[in-house]
Scaffold this active site. Structure first.
Site, PDB file in Angstrom:
ATOM      1  N   HIS A 118       0.868  -1.177   0.000  1.00 15.61           N
ATOM      2  CA  HIS A 118       0.000   0.000   0.000  1.00 15.61           C
ATOM      3  C   HIS A 118       0.905   1.228   0.000  1.00 15.61           C
ATOM      4  O   HIS A 118       2.031   1.192   0.507  1.00 15.61           O
ATOM      5  CB  HIS A 118      -0.848  -0.038   1.281  1.00 15.61           C
ATOM      6  CG  HIS A 118      -1.940   0.977   1.349  1.00 15.61           C
ATOM      7  ND1 HIS A 118      -1.689   2.302   1.638  1.00 15.61           N
ATOM      8  CD2 HIS A 118      -3.298   0.884   1.190  1.00 15.61           C
ATOM      9  CE1 HIS A 118      -2.839   2.957   1.660  1.00 15.61           C
ATOM     10  NE2 HIS A 118      -3.827   2.129   1.387  1.00 15.61           N
ATOM     11  N   ASP A 127       3.089  -4.373   7.965  1.00 17.09           N
ATOM     12  CA  ASP A 127       1.884  -3.563   7.814  1.00 17.09           C
ATOM     13  C   ASP A 127       0.701  -4.517   7.962  1.00 17.09           C
ATOM     14  O   ASP A 127       0.389  -5.283   7.054  1.00 17.09           O
ATOM     15  CB  ASP A 127       1.902  -2.893   6.436  1.00 17.09           C
ATOM     16  CG  ASP A 127       0.592  -2.192   6.110  1.00 17.09           C
ATOM     17  OD1 ASP A 127      -0.360  -2.272   6.912  1.00 17.09           O
ATOM     18  OD2 ASP A 127       0.513  -1.575   5.028  1.00 17.09           O
ATOM     19  N   GLN A 177      -4.496  -5.055   6.806  1.00 25.84           N
ATOM     20  CA  GLN A 177      -5.482  -6.011   6.325  1.00 25.84           C
ATOM     21  C   GLN A 177      -5.577  -7.253   7.216  1.00 25.84           C
ATOM     22  O   GLN A 177      -6.650  -7.804   7.416  1.00 25.84           O
ATOM     23  CB  GLN A 177      -5.135  -6.445   4.897  1.00 25.84           C
ATOM     24  CG  GLN A 177      -5.247  -5.337   3.886  1.00 25.84           C
ATOM     25  CD  GLN A 177      -6.645  -4.735   3.843  1.00 25.84           C
ATOM     26  OE1 GLN A 177      -7.639  -5.439   3.962  1.00 25.84           O
ATOM     27  NE2 GLN A 177      -6.723  -3.425   3.697  1.00 25.84           N
ATOM     28  N   LYS A 216     -10.372  -0.846  10.205  1.00 30.50           N
ATOM     29  CA  LYS A 216     -10.404  -2.102   9.451  1.00 30.50           C
ATOM     30  C   LYS A 216     -10.537  -3.314  10.381  1.00 30.50           C
ATOM     31  O   LYS A 216     -10.533  -4.450   9.926  1.00 30.50           O
ATOM     32  CB  LYS A 216      -9.128  -2.233   8.601  1.00 30.50           C
ATOM     33  CG  LYS A 216      -9.042  -1.250   7.443  1.00 30.50           C
ATOM     34  CD  LYS A 216      -7.758  -1.443   6.672  1.00 30.50           C
ATOM     35  CE  LYS A 216      -7.717  -0.657   5.376  1.00 30.50           C
ATOM     36  NZ  LYS A 216      -7.671   0.779   5.532  1.00 30.50           N
ATOM     37  N   CYS A 251      -4.651   2.336  -3.711  1.00 32.66           N
ATOM     38  CA  CYS A 251      -3.417   2.893  -3.116  1.00 32.66           C
ATOM     39  C   CYS A 251      -2.260   1.907  -3.284  1.00 32.66           C
ATOM     40  O   CYS A 251      -1.445   1.738  -2.367  1.00 32.66           O
ATOM     41  CB  CYS A 251      -3.614   3.256  -1.652  1.00 32.66           C
ATOM     42  SG  CYS A 251      -4.879   4.514  -1.375  1.00 32.66           S
TER      43      CYS A 251
END
Lengths: 438, 147
Positions: free
Chosen positions: A138, A215, A218, A241, A385
């Site tokens: 991302h 990261d 998700q 999220k 993104c």
């Protein structure tokens, strides 16, 4: 809570008041969970309860409400630590979101000059030091490192992506060398859904003494984690999220690293002592939480993680895998072997999240999403993104369906019916449209 | 409403793709991106005797953006830069929530974009070719110098 598989989505959906609404006269089929997931009633109640019974600033005043707010805020920090398997609340820093968390690392770890002896992890990166990212990232895990490159002269390298949308880890030996100081990768792609083989990444990084940042934007929503077992050094994720509110995120980092890192932002709350001449800083995590933090949001995030921890994870994962299979099979059936629909990501269920991106020859993702919106189906279209990944596949964007535990077969079937309608209206495959879409 | 968005007029305009292709020797070329989705238009202009004498564009975008570029390709050649800037203004006005211009444009196809006004996230799709046109004119014939 434990559910029979067929009862799972119905029981969960009842907890999400927003899912009961209609859109354009149609039942809502919310399949944009990779962008923002919805909040269950327990999270909404936790936020409302905080704002109506304990709203005050934290870690400042001594009155009753301030004490209650501080206790709720710090309990949420402890809940985050439990969710991450960290056990030490002081390793949890509340941020504005996942982007804020990664930027914090890019500045505090990247620029460095921490309070240590100059040989610790807070010493910062310098010219020639390397940071490894990937084509799968991302923008939030690309741009901060490009900005660090501008500030510090680091070398930024990128791991390639395989044709089925996974990190190509065969390049790790080539790309993780002696100058590598940080490997910053997604835990799972927001486009392809591919889950990263963290053990291989950590092994490569450890061999050269590099740190590892994941990261988790998700991945974090898909069940409690065990970060010490994963072996990473930094983990970032966001509240919105993970069935929580907007405006809050988390950076988890190993205590010894946080202790050696300088602050990112300056202001109230992050100090030990301020004079006109100089300032000394608070211990982590407060060193990294300048100003009034997002208190109610943090409380909501704690409630959201508590809610996830209460789910039957095995049942949820089986349910989501079945829905993903239904979607992939449905797309293949709709394509009828014409080669018009192309899934950008793994075609199987191995090590993937329920995130399915696809292109349709002759139809633009935004046009598809606009037509599906009239069917009550909420999707995301565009580059997500992740423009370097789009470049990798030679496309400008995809249509993406991202599932959460409250989705059901009806949502998938509505998507497929809407997509069939969109393809007909946009004259896909007829050779008549003449459109120059990707 | 999207039923209206994808009516035949817009699909036909997009499919016609008037003005597609690049110019060999443009007076100005502009490339603009739609940050929302990564769509891109490159637009070339050539001017002679104070009017647009040739135009070309390459569009990698949605139906709305393709249709808007096609409308420009159909009507822009022969117009003055001042008139073209005014048309771009008409499109901006059309997309405002309180409705479009009181008098219909000399480019009747612009009315086909009226349903987009209700969908804020898609305004940029329609406006992108017009912004590219104005930017190219600004580069080739700065405002006030196009008489």
């Amino acid at each position: 809570m434990t559910f029979q598989p067929e009862a799972l989505p119905a029981a969960l959906r009842r907890q999400f008041p927003l899912l009961g609404r209609t859109v354009h006269g149609q039942p809502l089929h919310y399949l944009d969970n990779a962008a923002t997931s919805q909040m269950p009633q327990s999270v909404l109640d936790a936020i409302a309860n905080h704002e109506t019974t304990a709203r005050a600033n934290v870690l400042r005043s001594v009155h009753f409400l301030a004490e209650a707010a501080s206790a709720a805020y710090e309990e949420s920090r402890a809940e985050c630590a439990r969710y991450l398997g960290a056990g030490v609340p002081e390793e949890v820093v509340f941020t504005s979101g996942c982007t804020g968390a990664i930027n914090l690392v890019a500045h505090s770890f990247g620029d460095g000059r921490g309070p240590g002896d100059g040989r610790g992890p807070g010493d910062g990166l310098g010219p020639g030091d390397e940071v490894l990212i990937s084509e799968l990232e991302h923008h939030s895990n690309i741009v901060p490192w490009q900005m660090l490159r501008q500030r510090r002269g680091i070398v930024l390298k990128a791991l390639p992506v395989t044709d089925d949308g996974r990190l190509d880890l065969t390049h790790l030996p080539r790309l993780v060398g002696d100058r590598c100081r940080l490997v910053a990768l997604t835990h799972a792609s927001n486009v392809t859904g591919a889950v990263t083989d963290v053990a291989s990444v950590v092994a490569a990084a450890r061999a050269v003494g590099a740190k590892v940042l994941l990261d988790g934007a998700q991945y974090a929503a898909h069940g409690p984690l065990d970060l010490p077992a994963l072996g990473v050094d930094f983990y970032a994720f966001s509240g919105h999220k993970t069935f929580g509110p907007n405006g809050v995120g988390v950076l988890w980092a190993r205590g010894e690293i946080l202790a050696d890192m300088p602050p990112f932002l300056g202001g109230g709350e992050m100090i030990r002592r301020v004079t006109i001449e100089a300032t000394t800083y608070a211990e982590p995590p407060h060193r990294f939480e300048a100003g009034t933090p997002p208190i109610a949001q943090a409380v909501g995030l704690g409630a959201a993680l508590r809610w996830i921890r209460g789910l039957d994870q095995a049942a949820v994962q089986a349910h989501l895998a079945a829905l993903t299979r239904r979607l992939l099979d449905g797309l293949a059936a709709l394509d009828r072997g014409r080669g018009l629909i192309r899934v950008i990501g793994p075609g199987d269920l191995a090590a993937r999240l329920p995130v399915v991106s696809f292109t349709v020859t002759g139809a633009h993702p935004h046009d598809i999403c606009q037509i599906l919106d009239r069917h009550g189906v909420a999707l995301r279209g565009g580059h997500h993104c992740a423009q370097p990944l789009m470049d990798r596949f030679g496309i400008t964007g995809t249509t993406r369906a991202s599932l959460a535990c409250y989705n059901d077969a009806g949502d998938i079937d509505a998507l497929l019916a809407g997509l069939e309608d969109a393809m007909a209206r946009l004259r896909v495959g007829t050779g008549a449209s003449g459109l120059s879409n990707p | 409403m999207s039923e209206d968005l994808y009516q035949n007029d817009l699909l036909r305009l997009a499919a016609e793709a008037r003005g597609t292709g690049r110019l060999q020797a443009p007076d100005a070329s502009v490339t603009l991106d739609n940050p929302l989705c990564g769509d891109r238009i490159t637009l070339d202009v050539q001017l002679a005797a104070g009017r647009l004498s040739a135009l070309g564009h390459e569009v990698r975008a949605c139906v709305l953006c393709q249709a808007a570029a096609s409308v420009i390709g159909r009507h822009a050649v022969g117009e003055t830069p001042a008139r073209l800037r005014a048309v771009a203004g008409e499109v901006r006005a059309l997309l405002k929530p309180d409705g479009g211009p009181a008098t219909p444009s000399a480019w009747p196809e612009i009315a086909a974009f009226q349903p987009v006004a209700a969908i804020r996230s898609r305004h940029v799709c329609v406006e992108l070719p017009f912004k590219a046109l104005v930017a190219a004119l600004d580069a080739a014939a700065p405002e006030g110098g196009d008489a």
